[in-house]
Enzyme design. Structure first.
Site, PDB file in Angstrom:
ATOM      1  N   HIS A   1      17.775  12.104   5.146  1.00 17.83           N
ATOM      2  CA  HIS A   1      18.288  12.112   3.757  1.00 17.83           C
ATOM      3  C   HIS A   1      18.507  10.649   3.358  1.00 17.83           C
ATOM      4  O   HIS A   1      17.567   9.850   3.338  1.00 17.83           O
ATOM      5  CB  HIS A   1      19.547  12.979   3.729  1.00 17.83           C
ATOM      6  CG  HIS A   1      20.099  13.275   2.372  1.00 17.83           C
ATOM      7  ND1 HIS A   1      19.417  13.074   1.204  1.00 17.83           N
ATOM      8  CD2 HIS A   1      21.314  13.795   1.999  1.00 17.83           C
ATOM      9  CE1 HIS A   1      20.173  13.436   0.180  1.00 17.83           C
ATOM     10  NE2 HIS A   1      21.337  13.873   0.631  1.00 17.83           N
TER      11      HIS A   1
ATOM     12  N   HIS B   1       8.924  14.992   0.690  1.00 16.19           N
ATOM     13  CA  HIS B   1      10.146  15.407   0.010  1.00 16.19           C
ATOM     14  C   HIS B   1      10.146  16.921  -0.082  1.00 16.19           C
ATOM     15  O   HIS B   1       9.090  17.528  -0.243  1.00 16.19           O
ATOM     16  CB  HIS B   1      10.204  14.810  -1.403  1.00 16.19           C
ATOM     17  CG  HIS B   1      11.584  14.792  -1.954  1.00 16.19           C
ATOM     18  ND1 HIS B   1      12.150  15.886  -2.531  1.00 16.19           N
ATOM     19  CD2 HIS B   1      12.521  13.810  -1.966  1.00 16.19           C
ATOM     20  CE1 HIS B   1      13.382  15.580  -2.896  1.00 16.19           C
ATOM     21  NE2 HIS B   1      13.633  14.343  -2.563  1.00 16.19           N
TER      22      HIS B   1
ATOM     23  N   ASP C   1      12.948   6.284  -1.274  1.00 14.89           N
ATOM     24  CA  ASP C   1      13.407   5.361  -0.240  1.00 14.89           C
ATOM     25  C   ASP C   1      12.304   4.500   0.353  1.00 14.89           C
ATOM     26  O   ASP C   1      12.581   3.615   1.157  1.00 14.89           O
ATOM     27  CB  ASP C   1      14.104   6.138   0.882  1.00 14.89           C
ATOM     28  CG  ASP C   1      15.469   6.593   0.434  1.00 14.89           C
ATOM     29  OD1 ASP C   1      16.074   5.869  -0.364  1.00 14.89           O
ATOM     30  OD2 ASP C   1      15.909   7.671   0.858  1.00 14.89           O
TER      31      ASP C   1
HETATM   32  N1  ACO Z   1       5.578  12.135   8.047  1.00 15.48           N
HETATM   33  C1  ACO Z   1       4.673  12.926   8.656  1.00 15.48           C
HETATM   34  N2  ACO Z   1       4.600  14.252   8.471  1.00 15.48           N
HETATM   35  C2  ACO Z   1       5.481  14.798   7.630  1.00 15.48           C
HETATM   36  C3  ACO Z   1       6.454  14.044   6.949  1.00 15.48           C
HETATM   37  C4  ACO Z   1       6.473  12.647   7.180  1.00 15.48           C
HETATM   38  N3  ACO Z   1       7.377  11.879   6.568  1.00 15.48           N
HETATM   39  N4  ACO Z   1       7.206  14.854   6.170  1.00 15.48           N
HETATM   40  C5  ACO Z   1       6.714  16.095   6.357  1.00 15.48           C
HETATM   41  N5  ACO Z   1       5.671  16.068   7.242  1.00 15.48           N
HETATM   42  C6  ACO Z   1       4.829  17.186   7.660  1.00 15.48           C
HETATM   43  C7  ACO Z   1       5.560  18.095   8.644  1.00 15.48           C
HETATM   44  O1  ACO Z   1       5.340  17.708   9.968  1.00 15.48           O
HETATM   45  C8  ACO Z   1       4.961  19.437   8.311  1.00 15.48           C
HETATM   46  O2  ACO Z   1       3.672  19.496   8.897  1.00 15.48           O
HETATM   47  P1  ACO Z   1       3.138  20.892   9.541  1.00 15.48           P
HETATM   48  O3  ACO Z   1       3.022  21.818   8.387  1.00 15.48           O
HETATM   49  O4  ACO Z   1       1.848  20.555  10.193  1.00 15.48           O
HETATM   50  O5  ACO Z   1       4.192  21.332  10.520  1.00 15.48           O
HETATM   51  C9  ACO Z   1       4.751  19.392   6.807  1.00 15.48           C
HETATM   52  O6  ACO Z   1       4.591  17.997   6.490  1.00 15.48           O
HETATM   53  C10 ACO Z   1       5.913  19.945   5.997  1.00 15.48           C
HETATM   54  O7  ACO Z   1       7.103  19.306   6.456  1.00 15.48           O
HETATM   55  P2  ACO Z   1       8.525  19.960   6.410  1.00 15.48           P
HETATM   56  O8  ACO Z   1       9.354  19.361   7.502  1.00 15.48           O
HETATM   57  O9  ACO Z   1       8.402  21.468   6.371  1.00 15.48           O
HETATM   58  O10 ACO Z   1       9.043  19.475   5.007  1.00 15.48           O
HETATM   59  P3  ACO Z   1      10.538  19.500   4.517  1.00 15.48           P
HETATM   60  O11 ACO Z   1      10.496  19.837   3.075  1.00 15.48           O
HETATM   61  O12 ACO Z   1      11.374  20.376   5.381  1.00 15.48           O
HETATM   62  O13 ACO Z   1      11.035  18.023   4.763  1.00 15.48           O
HETATM   63  C11 ACO Z   1      11.666  15.786   4.450  1.00 15.48           C
HETATM   64  C12 ACO Z   1      11.303  17.098   3.764  1.00 15.48           C
HETATM   65  C13 ACO Z   1      12.892  16.019   5.358  1.00 15.48           C
HETATM   66  C14 ACO Z   1      12.057  14.769   3.374  1.00 15.48           C
HETATM   67  C15 ACO Z   1      10.463  15.286   5.269  1.00 15.48           C
HETATM   68  O14 ACO Z   1       9.345  15.078   4.425  1.00 15.48           O
HETATM   69  C16 ACO Z   1      10.776  14.032   6.078  1.00 15.48           C
HETATM   70  O15 ACO Z   1      11.287  14.149   7.208  1.00 15.48           O
HETATM   71  N6  ACO Z   1      10.474  12.810   5.523  1.00 15.48           N
HETATM   72  C17 ACO Z   1      10.818  11.563   6.197  1.00 15.48           C
HETATM   73  C18 ACO Z   1      12.276  11.225   5.957  1.00 15.48           C
HETATM   74  C19 ACO Z   1      12.536  10.765   4.545  1.00 15.48           C
HETATM   75  O16 ACO Z   1      11.839   9.937   3.993  1.00 15.48           O
HETATM   76  N7  ACO Z   1      13.612  11.311   3.967  1.00 15.48           N
HETATM   77  C20 ACO Z   1      14.057  10.908   2.629  1.00 15.48           C
HETATM   78  C21 ACO Z   1      13.920  12.042   1.675  1.00 15.48           C
HETATM   79  S1  ACO Z   1      14.366  11.518   0.065  1.00 15.48           S
HETATM   80  C22 ACO Z   1      16.043  11.500   0.065  1.00 15.48           C
HETATM   81  O17 ACO Z   1      16.725  12.215   0.743  1.00 15.48           O
HETATM   82  C23 ACO Z   1      16.643  10.535  -0.773  1.00 15.48           C
END
Ligand code: ACO
Length: 435
Positions: free
Chosen positions: A266, A305, A361
């Protein structure tokens, strides 16, 4: 004609009609679907609230597919270009842009609540010299509830208003004191002649003379605060509402929300992005890093996201702000790595298929670093801005007649009833505690 959903329960053959309102059914209506009269009724199972609306809200609108973000109906692009953070905080809290006299009064109130009690300062002194400023922020805001016991009277509008002034005014002071403590520098008291952001920068950077931030940097921080002010029902706001639903005082609620923000998935992501760019070290290492991300070794921080399946509109604005800031500070050498990561990721099938785009971010940390903020202050900056959104959502919650203490159901999959086993009959453990 009332929109509705017809459900046939194939276990019993019974048919049910559930009203649809605002594109949703009420999950509680599912409870009518029962096998027997004493059955609890059907539940919806939704880990991480992927498809559950927990409230009706009029604060922030997001269309994640189209990349739209609006506060109280106003597009984020217009607010970032034409408004100020304090005006936006007012808008979030009260629903309309203020008149000039309302704005003057609001700014005056915030400016004159910036000091913190000397005992809060002493309390902050007790943290270890290398305490993470976000940990100090969470702990100090929580402790502030003990300094304002009146804050418990959350249904008194005057009391509530006072805590809103105090919290928005004092979070920059607590943040700056946390930073000064971690660097062993004397605390700098608020200066009421300065703007919200200039005062914060002065409390961070002043040595003997008042620190005069470059106007471009002061404005850039104000825009970043606007972009981070609210984002509807995200993880920390959900924590704010969850804690608020038990009628805890707002300091305890904000401390809890800030704890949720602290996590790297987050608000902690901006710090994690910078650490990632430092680890990659050079543009040439980007393809190898992307390969490891695709193999699932780790995530590309600042990408993806839960709601944006398109470019995060805030990231577009942050990129523009970054250009203005780098003209003043000089180009952040990590920018080239970030641009290369973005270029490759946006072309790569792995990211395209999963609709993973840079989020707010991805670039904000580069600006903060260029402005001289240490990495571990990044999430604290986010918390300063988001306090206004948390309070707006908390206020809305307390006025919402449909809300009750937040208390999800569970699907229990554990053991059925069994008799207690005396120690002498338990034998050698087959599992290790914690596994
Ligand atoms: N890098 C690589 N792969 C990713 C990423 C990433 N940053 N984010 C999602 N994926 C992939 C997952 O592995 C998943 O792949 P799969 O279907 O083969 O298993 C798919 O994309 C969907 O991912 P989920 O985890 O289901 O997506 P979710 O909506 O739960 O997660 C989140 C959202 C937590 C923001 C995620 O994208 C992440 O971890 N990003 C990196 C951390 C980040 O930048 N957070 C800031 C968010 S903005 C904020 O809070 C201000």
């Amino acid at each position: 004609m009332q929109e509705s959903l017809t459900i046939i329960d194939n276990r019993t053959g019974k048919q049910y009609e559930l009203p649809i309102e605002y594109g949703a059914i009420r999950a509680n209506d599912l409870r009518k679907i029962k096998l027997t009269d004493d059955d609890f009724g059907l539940l919806s199972y939704d880990p991480a609230f992927m498809s559950t609306a927990s409230c009706k809200s009029r604060v922030t609108f997001i269309d994640g597919d189209k990349g739209i973000l609006r506060y109280r109906g106003y597009p984020i692009e217009q607010l970032a270009e034409r408004s100020t953070f304090l005006e936006v905080a007012y808008l979030l809290l009260y629903g309309e842009l203020p008149s000039q006299s309302e704005l003057d009064q609001w700014v005056h109130q915030i400016t004159y609540h910036t000091f913190i009690h000397e005992n809060i300062k002493k309390l902050m002194d007790g943290f270890h010299h290398d305490a993470h400023p976000m940990g100090m922020f969470v702990g100090t805001i929580g402790a502030m509830s003990t300094f304002y016991p009146d804050a418990k009277r959350i249904f008194d509008p005057d009391v509530r208003q006072k805590q809103i002034y105090r919290l928005i005014a004092k979070v920059p002071t607590v943040a700056a004191f946390a930073y000064r403590h971690s660097t062993g520098k004397p605390y700098v008291y608020p200066d009421n002649d300065l703007s919200y952001t200039a005062n914060f920068l002065n409390m961070m950077a002043k040595m003997t003379d008042r620190y005069k931030p470059h106007p471009v940097l002061e404005h850039a921080l104000d825009v970043l605060f606007i972009l981070h002010a609210d984002h509807e029902q995200n993880c920390s706001t959900n924590a704010m509402r969850g804690i608020g639903s038990s009628h805890a005082d707002p300091y305890s609620c904000v401390a809890g929300a800030a704890s949720a923000l602290y996590g790297p998935l987050h608000g902690g992501a901006n710090e994690a992005v910078l650490r990632m760019l430092l680890e990659i070290g050079s543009k040439d290492h980007v393809p190898e890093y992307i390969r490891r991300v695709k193999e699932g070794e780790f995530r590309l921080m600042g990408f993806g996201h839960r709601v944006y399946k398109n470019y995060d509109p805030r990231a577009t604005i942050v990129k523009e702000v970054a250009d203005q800031v780098f003209e003043v500070t000089g180009r952040n050498p990590l920018l080239d790595i970030a641009l290369e990561l973005e270029r490759i990721a946006l072309e790569d099938e792995y990211f395209v298929k999963r609709k993973l785009y840079p989020n707010v971010d991805f670039y904000s940390g580069l600006i903060y670093q260029a402005m001289g903020f240490p990495l571990d202050m990044f999430t604290v900056l986010f918390a300063i801005a988001r306090t206004s959104g948390w309070l707006a959502q908390w206020n809305e919650l307390l006025h919402d007649q449909e809300q009750k203490i937040a208390r999800p159901q569970q699907l229990y999959l554990g053991e059925g009833e069994r008799d207690y086993i005396p120690m002498s009959r338990r034998g050698t453990p087959v599992t290790v505690f914690g596994q």
